[in-house]
Design an enzyme around this catalytic site. Structure first.
Site, PDB file in Angstrom:
ATOM      1  N   ASP A   1      60.305   7.401 -47.569  1.00  0.00           N
ATOM      2  CA  ASP A   1      59.842   7.200 -48.932  1.00  0.00           C
ATOM      3  C   ASP A   1      58.413   7.714 -49.023  1.00  0.00           C
ATOM      4  O   ASP A   1      57.816   8.106 -48.024  1.00  0.00           O
ATOM      5  CB  ASP A   1      59.965   5.730 -49.341  1.00  0.00           C
ATOM      6  CG  ASP A   1      58.993   4.856 -48.603  1.00  0.00           C
ATOM      7  OD1 ASP A   1      58.246   5.377 -47.754  1.00  0.00           O
ATOM      8  OD2 ASP A   1      58.955   3.652 -48.866  1.00  0.00           O
ATOM      9  N   SER A   2      57.867   7.728 -50.221  1.00  0.00           N
ATOM     10  CA  SER A   2      56.580   8.391 -50.430  1.00  0.00           C
ATOM     11  C   SER A   2      55.387   7.489 -50.177  1.00  0.00           C
ATOM     12  O   SER A   2      54.256   7.949 -50.150  1.00  0.00           O
ATOM     13  CB  SER A   2      56.512   8.875 -51.873  1.00  0.00           C
ATOM     14  OG  SER A   2      56.523   7.760 -52.742  1.00  0.00           O
ATOM     15  N   GLY A   3      55.632   6.188 -50.030  1.00  0.00           N
ATOM     16  CA  GLY A   3      54.530   5.247 -49.926  1.00  0.00           C
ATOM     17  C   GLY A   3      54.140   4.667 -51.273  1.00  0.00           C
ATOM     18  O   GLY A   3      53.417   3.681 -51.342  1.00  0.00           O
ATOM     19  N   GLY A   4      54.636   5.278 -52.345  1.00  0.00           N
ATOM     20  CA  GLY A   4      54.273   4.815 -53.686  1.00  0.00           C
ATOM     21  C   GLY A   4      54.606   3.346 -53.893  1.00  0.00           C
ATOM     22  O   GLY A   4      53.746   2.542 -54.251  1.00  0.00           O
ATOM     23  N   PHE A   5      55.849   2.981 -53.614  1.00  0.00           N
ATOM     24  CA  PHE A   5      56.287   1.604 -53.847  1.00  0.00           C
ATOM     25  C   PHE A   5      55.434   0.606 -53.063  1.00  0.00           C
ATOM     26  O   PHE A   5      55.009  -0.419 -53.591  1.00  0.00           O
ATOM     27  CB  PHE A   5      57.764   1.456 -53.457  1.00  0.00           C
ATOM     28  CG  PHE A   5      58.293   0.061 -53.652  1.00  0.00           C
ATOM     29  CD1 PHE A   5      58.607  -0.397 -54.921  1.00  0.00           C
ATOM     30  CD2 PHE A   5      58.466  -0.791 -52.571  1.00  0.00           C
ATOM     31  CE1 PHE A   5      59.084  -1.685 -55.115  1.00  0.00           C
ATOM     32  CE2 PHE A   5      58.939  -2.084 -52.751  1.00  0.00           C
ATOM     33  CZ  PHE A   5      59.249  -2.529 -54.026  1.00  0.00           C
TER      34      PHE A   5
ATOM     35  N   GLN B  31      61.358   7.002 -63.115  1.00  0.00           N
ATOM     36  CA  GLN B  31      60.742   5.714 -63.438  1.00  0.00           C
ATOM     37  C   GLN B  31      61.039   5.398 -64.907  1.00  0.00           C
ATOM     38  O   GLN B  31      61.866   6.048 -65.511  1.00  0.00           O
ATOM     39  CB  GLN B  31      59.231   5.774 -63.163  1.00  0.00           C
ATOM     40  CG  GLN B  31      58.884   5.769 -61.673  1.00  0.00           C
ATOM     41  CD  GLN B  31      59.141   4.417 -61.017  1.00  0.00           C
ATOM     42  OE1 GLN B  31      59.411   3.416 -61.658  1.00  0.00           O
ATOM     43  NE2 GLN B  31      59.063   4.380 -59.687  1.00  0.00           N
TER      44      GLN B  31
ATOM     45  N   CYS C 180      81.179  -8.998 -33.621  1.00  0.00           N
ATOM     46  CA  CYS C 180      82.445  -9.664 -33.943  1.00  0.00           C
ATOM     47  C   CYS C 180      83.500  -9.462 -32.846  1.00  0.00           C
ATOM     48  O   CYS C 180      84.376 -10.302 -32.667  1.00  0.00           O
ATOM     49  CB  CYS C 180      82.972  -9.178 -35.289  1.00  0.00           C
ATOM     50  SG  CYS C 180      81.923  -9.713 -36.647  1.00  0.00           S
TER      51      CYS C 180
ATOM     52  N   HIS D  24      75.879  -6.919 -37.032  1.00  0.00           N
ATOM     53  CA  HIS D  24      76.978  -7.275 -37.931  1.00  0.00           C
ATOM     54  C   HIS D  24      76.642  -6.984 -39.395  1.00  0.00           C
ATOM     55  O   HIS D  24      77.441  -6.384 -40.120  1.00  0.00           O
ATOM     56  CB  HIS D  24      77.393  -8.742 -37.786  1.00  0.00           C
ATOM     57  CG  HIS D  24      78.338  -9.135 -38.866  1.00  0.00           C
ATOM     58  ND1 HIS D  24      79.665  -8.765 -38.869  1.00  0.00           N
ATOM     59  CD2 HIS D  24      78.116  -9.753 -40.058  1.00  0.00           C
ATOM     60  CE1 HIS D  24      80.222  -9.161 -40.003  1.00  0.00           C
ATOM     61  NE2 HIS D  24      79.308  -9.768 -40.743  1.00  0.00           N
TER      62      HIS D  24
HETATM   63 ZN   LIG Z   1      80.846  -7.806 -37.387  1.00  0.00          ZN
END
Ligand SMILES: [Zn+2]
Length: 354
Positions: free
Chosen positions: A74-78, A170, A290, A316
Site C-alpha cells: 500500500d502507499s502509506g496513505g491510510f 476516494q 484442522c 486456519h
Molecule cells: Zn482449518
C-alpha cells in the site's frame, strides 16, 4: 484472474496482510499452504522499520522476506492518516512525527512511489488522502480532488514497468463524489483500481452502498480491490458488485486473541465448551491445523498463551477466508453464485457482531 511477475492471482481472492514483511506468526511455507497468492505489505511501516534501503539491500521485498509469490504494497496513505499524530497535510504531501523516534517525516506522492519502487512489490498503490468517517462533505470533496492530483504525480514518478500502479477511488460516504472520482480515474487507464477509504468507522450497510455505486463503474477486465475489507458478508456483497481483491488483518489479529473463524462464525477458544472437545476446528477444512489438532488442544494452548496457538489459529483463519473466496470463485464459474450465496446477500436485520 491476473498475472504478475511472481505468478497469477485468481479472483475473487482474499489477500493476507504481512504488515512488516511477514504475516504474523507464520513462515512463508506455512503461508503458502493456506492457499495465499498475493500478500500485502505496508509501505508506512517498512519505511519506518527497517527502512526501504535495507529491504533493497536484502534483494527486494520478495527475497528479503522469503516469499516468491505475488506481493502488493500500500502507499502509506491510510496509515499516515489513521496512525500518526501531529500530521500536517499540504498540497505537497503529509508531514508527521515518526512514532519510533520522534523524527519528522514527510511523505509525498513522489516519495511513496520511490519507496514502493525500492521495495519492489508486484502491485503498488497510489498515495491518497483518506479522510475519517467524521469528515464533512467539503473536507471529503477537497481530499478526493487532491487524491486525484496526487495520483497524477504518482504516475509521473513511477519508475518501474514491472510494477503495476493501482489508483484509489476516494469520496467518503458521498456516492456522487465516489462516482465522479471513479469516472476521472478510469480515464487514466491504469492496470488496476482500488476502492479506498471504507472501513474507517462507517456502518457496514454504508460500505455496501459505496461499493455498489463504485465497483460497477470500474473496468471489469482489470483487478478491482476493496481495501481493508475481509469479513464474510462484506466480501460476498462486494463480489456481487464486481470486486476481485480483499485484504484484512482480522484473521491474524483474531488468531492472536484466541479466536477461530469457522464457516462464517467466530469462536473464542477460551470458552469452556472447547476444553474437552477432541474434534478439529472444522472437519471440512484441509488446513494443517484442522488436519492435526483438536479444539481441546488449541484451547489449551490459548489458555496457556503458547505462541503455537497463534500460529495454528492464523493458519486456519487465513485458510478459511481464502477458501471462502475460492468457493465463491467456483460458484461464479458454475454460474450458481447468486443462489449458493443467497443467504449472505439477503438483507440482515442483525449484524455479525464484528
Ligand atoms: Zn482449518
Amino acid at each position: 484472474m491476473f498475472f504478475t511477475p511472481h505468478g497469477l492471482v485468481e479472483t475473487p481472492r482474499f489477500m493476507p496482510v504481512g504488515t512488516l514483511a511477514n504475516v504474523k506468526t507464520l513462515t512463508p511455507a506455512q503461508l503458502r499452504d493456506t492457499g495465499a497468492q498475493m500478500v500485502l505489505s505496508n509501505t508506512y511501516h517498512l519505511h519506518l522499520q527497517p527502512g526501504e534501503a535495507i529491504v533493497a539491500g536484502g534483494g527486494g521485498l520478495h527475497k528479503f522476506m522469503g516469499w516468491n509469490g505475488p506481493m502488493l504494497t500500500d502507499s502509506g496513505g491510510f496509515q499516515v492518516f489513521s496512525l500518526s499524530e501531529m500530521r500536517k497535510i499540504t498540497e505537497e504531501g503529509v508531514t508527521f512525527r515518526s512514532p519510533h523516534d520522534g523524527q519528522i517525516i514527510k511523505l509525498t506522492p513522489e516519495k511513496s512511489i520511490e519507496i514502493q519502487n525500492t521495495l519492489g512489490a508486484d502491485v503498488i498503490m497510489a498515495f491518497d488522502e483518506c479522510p475519517p468517517a467524521t469528515a464533512s462533505r467539503q473536507e471529503v470533496e477537497q481530499a478526493t480532488e487532491r487524491t486525484y492530483r496526487w495520483l497524477e504525480r504518482c504516475i509521473a514518478a513511477h519508475q518501474r514497468d514491472d510494477q503495476a500502479l493501482f489508483g484509489i477511488v476516494q469520496g467518503g460516504v458521498y456516492l456522487d463524489l465516489r462516482c465522479q472520482a471513479t469516472e476521472a480515474l478510469t480515464k487514466l487507464d491504469l492496470p488496476g483500481y482500488a476502492i479506498g477509504g471504507v472501513s474507517v468507522g462507517e456502518e457496514p450497510e454504508l460500505i455496501h452502498k459505496i461499493v455498489q455505486a463504485t465497483a460497477p463503474l470500474l473496468p471489469n477486465h482489470k483487478p478491482r480491490y476493496l481495501m481493508g475489507v475481509g469479513t464474510y458478508r462484506e466480501m460476498v456483497m462486494a463480489i456481487a458488485s464486481g470486486v476481485d481483491l480483499f485484504d484484512c488483518v482480522i484473521p491474524t489479529r483474531w488468531a492472536r486473541h484466541g479466536t477461530a473463524m469457522v464457516q462464517g462464525d467466530r469462536w473464542n477458544l477460551k470458552n469452556a465448551k472447547f476444553r474437552e472437545d477432541f474434534t478439529p476446528l472444522d472437519e471440512t477444512c484441509p488446513c494443517y491445523t484442522c488436519q492435526n489438532f483438536t479444539r481441546a488442544y488449541i484451547s489449551h494452548l490459548v489458555r496457556s498463551q503458547e505462541i503455537l496457538a497463534y500460529t495454528l489459529l492464523s493458519i486456519h483463519n487465513i485458510t478459511e477466508l481464502i477458501r471462502f473466496t475460492q468457493k465463491i470463485r467456483e460458484a461464479i464459474l458454475r454460474d450458481t453464485f447468486a443462489t449458493e450465496f443467497a443467504h449472505w446477500l439477503a438483507p440482515q436485520e442483525v449484524g455479525e457482531g464484528e
